[in-house]
Design an enzyme around this catalytic site. Structure first.
Site, PDB file in Angstrom:
ATOM      1  N   LYS A  87       2.018  17.949  -9.808  1.00 33.41           N
ATOM      2  CA  LYS A  87       2.685  17.878  -8.506  1.00 33.41           C
ATOM      3  C   LYS A  87       3.617  19.070  -8.312  1.00 33.41           C
ATOM      4  O   LYS A  87       4.322  19.471  -9.244  1.00 33.41           O
ATOM      5  CB  LYS A  87       3.455  16.562  -8.430  1.00 33.41           C
ATOM      6  CG  LYS A  87       4.171  16.262  -7.138  1.00 33.41           C
ATOM      7  CD  LYS A  87       4.797  14.873  -7.227  1.00 33.41           C
ATOM      8  CE  LYS A  87       5.514  14.470  -5.961  1.00 33.41           C
ATOM      9  NZ  LYS A  87       6.006  13.066  -6.038  1.00 33.41           N
ATOM     10  N   SER A 156       4.320  10.724  -1.917  1.00 37.76           N
ATOM     11  CA  SER A 156       4.612  12.119  -2.217  1.00 37.76           C
ATOM     12  C   SER A 156       3.718  12.726  -3.295  1.00 37.76           C
ATOM     13  O   SER A 156       3.553  13.932  -3.350  1.00 37.76           O
ATOM     14  CB  SER A 156       6.080  12.282  -2.607  1.00 37.76           C
ATOM     15  OG  SER A 156       6.380  11.659  -3.830  1.00 37.76           O
ATOM     16  N   SER A 180       5.614   6.430  -5.054  1.00 42.70           N
ATOM     17  CA  SER A 180       4.765   7.605  -4.850  1.00 42.70           C
ATOM     18  C   SER A 180       3.738   7.887  -5.938  1.00 42.70           C
ATOM     19  O   SER A 180       3.052   8.901  -5.874  1.00 42.70           O
ATOM     20  CB  SER A 180       5.650   8.844  -4.651  1.00 42.70           C
ATOM     21  OG  SER A 180       6.359   8.733  -3.453  1.00 42.70           O
TER      22      SER A 180
END
Length: 440
Positions: A87, A156, A180
């Site tokens: 990420k 996210s 998330s």
């Protein structure tokens, strides 16, 4: 709804279709090279990512160079030669980290995050950086659900979940402050894992909430996620044998149960019936209002109070470059929170953790929704975190398994919750549940 089937993206028989455990075993045996695996992943990305948009940064030449280097040496660890997507709030030396914010167009860390370092130590490769919402908050990125581009991939960690689901990379790493990891994994039809709070190091991860942020993992099976967890915790990888299904399972509807879509409620109750038929004892777990009333306000207050301090640099120098969603919804709300109210919420959260710890002495597993329903239509919102945030607040380990479809044909997910710091036990149970629900 066909309750025993999970939605899948159409597959070809290519190395990118292998799960992480399968790929690692094939590389260790010499039946597959890391270069072949990375080439296959890059080809899949070239074919599909114009539609899915899961990647924030990708350097194919560097990825292939890393793969050739892995092939040139004996296996270094259990992840040798296997690519992972991280990420884009997680630092990787030499790769830009942009946080999906115009504030950081050119930031290139000189040091790896703990996650990246542990992956490399185990022989794994960092394929690239996956899309996040702005600073892992509300304002979405461009990623689309790989099962239907008109629908959100979730919160996210959307790029990590979508890339894993679309067979662009075997494993993904994200974070969860509300929901998330669990929610995008459920929306994309893969296995997601939020560990016990603090188990995986957050060094080199952009902080939001110091007492809620948790690094989480995405994979295509419980075994794949278990492998990556062992690497990141720094323990020997020994696959946990699936637990027997004579378990004490508590169905937890929570006060928000009626806000779940009918397809989700049906799936949870169907899963409970299948577990009962397999020998599990099913009970109901009711969270006492005296302890849990107002938990959503407590979670929001803690997260936003801490975010208002964590993003002090950005709001001082780059206020005009923060989205309205992020600034008004998170930072300003946290600035308005009085410190005594923040402390009161932290104390109530501790009381909730004490209660759930005691309750789990009598049960092996909590069964509860992973999300309100299937992925909502549209990309402007990432879905509702109310079925995830409570368990983040409670610091318990959670695994989501794909189970059934919603009315639009998109995946639904079950959320399996274990006792804090008994993650290995949760994996053993999740593997058994995965095996049962994958039948038929």
């Amino acid at each position: 709804m066909n309750i025993r089937q999970t939605a899948t993206v159409a597959l070809a028989s290519e190395p990118c279709d292998l799960g992480a455990t399968e790929a690692a075993a094939a590389i260790a045996k010499g039946a597959l090279s890391s270069r072949e695996l990375v080439e296959s992943c890059l080809a899949r990305i070239a074919e599909r990512d114009g539609e899915v948009r899961a990647w924030a940064h990708l350097d194919p030449e560097q990825a292939l160079a890393d793969a050739r280097a892995a092939d040139a040496v004996p296996p270094k660890g259990p992840l040798h030669g296997v690519p992972v997507g991280l990420k884009d709030i997680i630092n990787v030396a030499g790769m830009p980290t942009r946080f999906n914010s115009p504030i950081y167009p050119d930031y290139v860390p000189v040091a790896d995050s703990a996650c990246a370092a542990m992956i490399r130590r185990a022989g794994g490769l960092i394929l690239g950086k996956t899309v996040t919402t702005e600073f892992a908050n509300r304002h979405p990125g461009p990623t689309m659900n790989p099962h239907n581009r008109a629908h959100t991939p979730g919160g996210s960690s959307q790029g990590s979940a979508a890339a894993v689901a679309d067979r662009q990379v075997p494993l993904g790493i994200g974070t969860q402050t509300s929901g998330s990891i669990i929610r995008p994994s459920a929306f994309c039809g893969i296995v997601g894992y939020k560990p016990s709070f603090g188990e995986i190091s957050r060094v080199g991860v952009k902080p939001h909430s110091g007492t809620l942020d948790t690094v989480g993992l995405c994979g295509r099976s419980v075994a794949d996620v278990e492998l990556l967890r062992a690497v990141l915790v720094g323990i020997p990888y020994e696959p946990v044998a699936p637990s027997g299904l004579k378990l004490r399972v508590a169905l937890c509807r929570t006060a928000e149960w009626e806000q779940a879509e009918p397809s989700t409620r049906d799936a949870i109750e169907a899963a409970a019936r299948l577990l009962a038929e397999a020998g599990a004892g099913i009970t109901e777990l009711e969270l006492p209002e005296a302890v849990f009333s107002g938990w959503q306000d407590d979670h929001r207050r803690i997260a936003n109070f801490e975010a208002a301090r964590s993003f002090g640099h950005e709001k001082r120098l780059f206020l005009d470059q923060l989205s309205r969603d992020f600034y008004e919804g998170r930072v300003r709300d946290g600035e308005r929170c009085r410190v005594e109210d923040y402390i009161a919420s932290q104390r109530r959260a501790e009381a909730m953790r004490v209660w759930i710890e005691g309750a789990m002495e009598e049960i092996d597993l909590i069964l509860t929704p992973a999300a309100a329903g299937e992925a909502p239509a549209g990309l402007a919102k990432t879905g509702d975190a109310r079925f995830n945030s409570l368990w983040t607040l409670l610091y318990t380990p959670c695994v989501t398994l794909p189970f059934g479809h919603g009315p639009a044909g998109l995946p639904l997910g079950l959320q399996l919750v274990g006792r804090r710091f008994e993650d290995e036990r949760l994996f053993a149970i999740a593997a058994a549940v995965e095996s049962l629900l994958g039948q038929g």
